[in-house]
Every structure is written in structure tokens, then in C-alpha cells.
Enzyme design. Sequence first.
Site, PDB file in Angstrom:
ATOM      1  N   GLN A  65      -5.513   9.313   1.873  1.00 35.89           N
ATOM      2  CA  GLN A  65      -5.870   7.972   2.362  1.00 35.89           C
ATOM      3  C   GLN A  65      -4.645   7.064   2.490  1.00 35.89           C
ATOM      4  O   GLN A  65      -4.699   6.036   3.155  1.00 35.89           O
ATOM      5  CB  GLN A  65      -6.921   7.329   1.443  1.00 35.89           C
ATOM      6  CG  GLN A  65      -8.255   8.065   1.488  1.00 35.89           C
ATOM      7  CD  GLN A  65      -9.293   7.392   0.613  1.00 35.89           C
ATOM      8  OE1 GLN A  65      -9.362   7.657  -0.583  1.00 35.89           O
ATOM      9  NE2 GLN A  65     -10.082   6.508   1.194  1.00 35.89           N
ATOM     10  N   LEU A  74     -12.899   3.485   1.551  1.00 35.53           N
ATOM     11  CA  LEU A  74     -11.865   2.550   2.007  1.00 35.53           C
ATOM     12  C   LEU A  74     -11.336   2.953   3.386  1.00 35.53           C
ATOM     13  O   LEU A  74     -10.779   2.121   4.093  1.00 35.53           O
ATOM     14  CB  LEU A  74     -10.717   2.499   0.992  1.00 35.53           C
ATOM     15  CG  LEU A  74     -11.097   1.904  -0.378  1.00 35.53           C
ATOM     16  CD1 LEU A  74      -9.966   2.094  -1.373  1.00 35.53           C
ATOM     17  CD2 LEU A  74     -11.461   0.431  -0.250  1.00 35.53           C
TER      18      LEU A  74
END
Length: 174
Positions: free
Chosen positions: A51, A95
Site C-alpha cells: 500500500q 485505505l
Amino acid sequence: MALRDIIVLPDKRLRLVSEPVTLIDDEIKTLVADMFETMYKAPGIGLAAIQVGVAKRVVTLDVSRKDDEKNPKAFINPQIVWASEDLNVYEEGCLSIPDIHEDVERPEKVKVRYLDLEGRTREEDADGLFATCIQHEIDHLNGVLFIDHISRLKRHFITKKFTKLAARKATAAE
Ligand code: GNR
Ligand code: NI
């Protein structure tokens, strides 16, 4: 320590299978420290290295409640070595897929084997939010997102939304 940028859909790197860590050196320790900073700032309860654009099997996690003490945990090369037959539904977010929340069904309890930052093999039993979150993070290491666990129709519209958003941002930047 430094904040790192979190990549979002439709970034193709989210579909990479991350590589196992072979040596826990200063680069990995800095990555973990940066991931904690980035995760707390977001705020999020878990983060996988991909990420922040690093395709290594590294996860940070803290599922402590807001008013309780922090409980930062780092997992190197985590793997699920046992999963319960009983399943649990939890409304998940990511996220890397901002503002989308959908119910996901996963094993209620799992046993996780991983290396700690000293390179020792450890095992931990997880249930509740911890079990959900560590499964969500290990999915990331395999290029899997929580939307892969929901209906094709929902996944289709979510993917479309983020593809359109990216196209609009690209045009606005011209
Ligand atoms: O912050 C997060 N919250 C969350 C809520 C329910 C199930 C999973 C998660 S993980 C997510 C952070 C994230 O995207 N980790 O990869
Ligand atoms: Ni996620």
C-alpha cells in the site's frame, strides 16, 4: 521516520504478489517505522507494505481501541496456518479504496505464523477485529483486495468509480 504515500485503486501495484523478506535489515526496519507512522496518520488499523508501493511481505497492525494504549504489531512473512470453520461478517474498508465499506465474510479465528523484527518465528491466535484485519492484510500481500470477496456487481461499480476518478484527476492535471 517518514510518512509515505498510500496508493489507491486503480493502481495496478495493488495486484502484485509481494516477495518474502529474506533479511530483516535497516531498510526493512525503516519501512516498518514508516508504515506505522503512515498507518496511524491515515488513520488505519492495518497496513501492508504494497500500500506504500513496496512489494515485500510486511504488515503493520494496531487494533487497540481509541482510548486504550497503543498496541503496534509488525508481521514479517505472515501466513495463516489454521482457520476456524466458523465464519464472521465484518464491515471492511481499505485505505487503498477510500470511502467504500462493505460486509465481508471470513473465518472467525485464525492462527498466524510470522517473523518478528528480531527474526524469531512466532505464532499468534487471532479472533475478532484482529482476525479480520490480519486476513485483510495477508490478502494484500497476495494482490487480493476486500472487494474480491463481495459480489461481482458491487466490485464492478466500485472499480468503475475509481477508474473514472483517476481519469478525471489526470485531465484536471493537464
Ligand atoms: O483501517 C482499516 N480498517 C479496516 C476495517 C475493517 C477491516 C479491515 C480494515 S484494514 C483498513 C486499513 C487497510 O486498508 N489495510 O490494508
Ligand atoms: Ni487494505
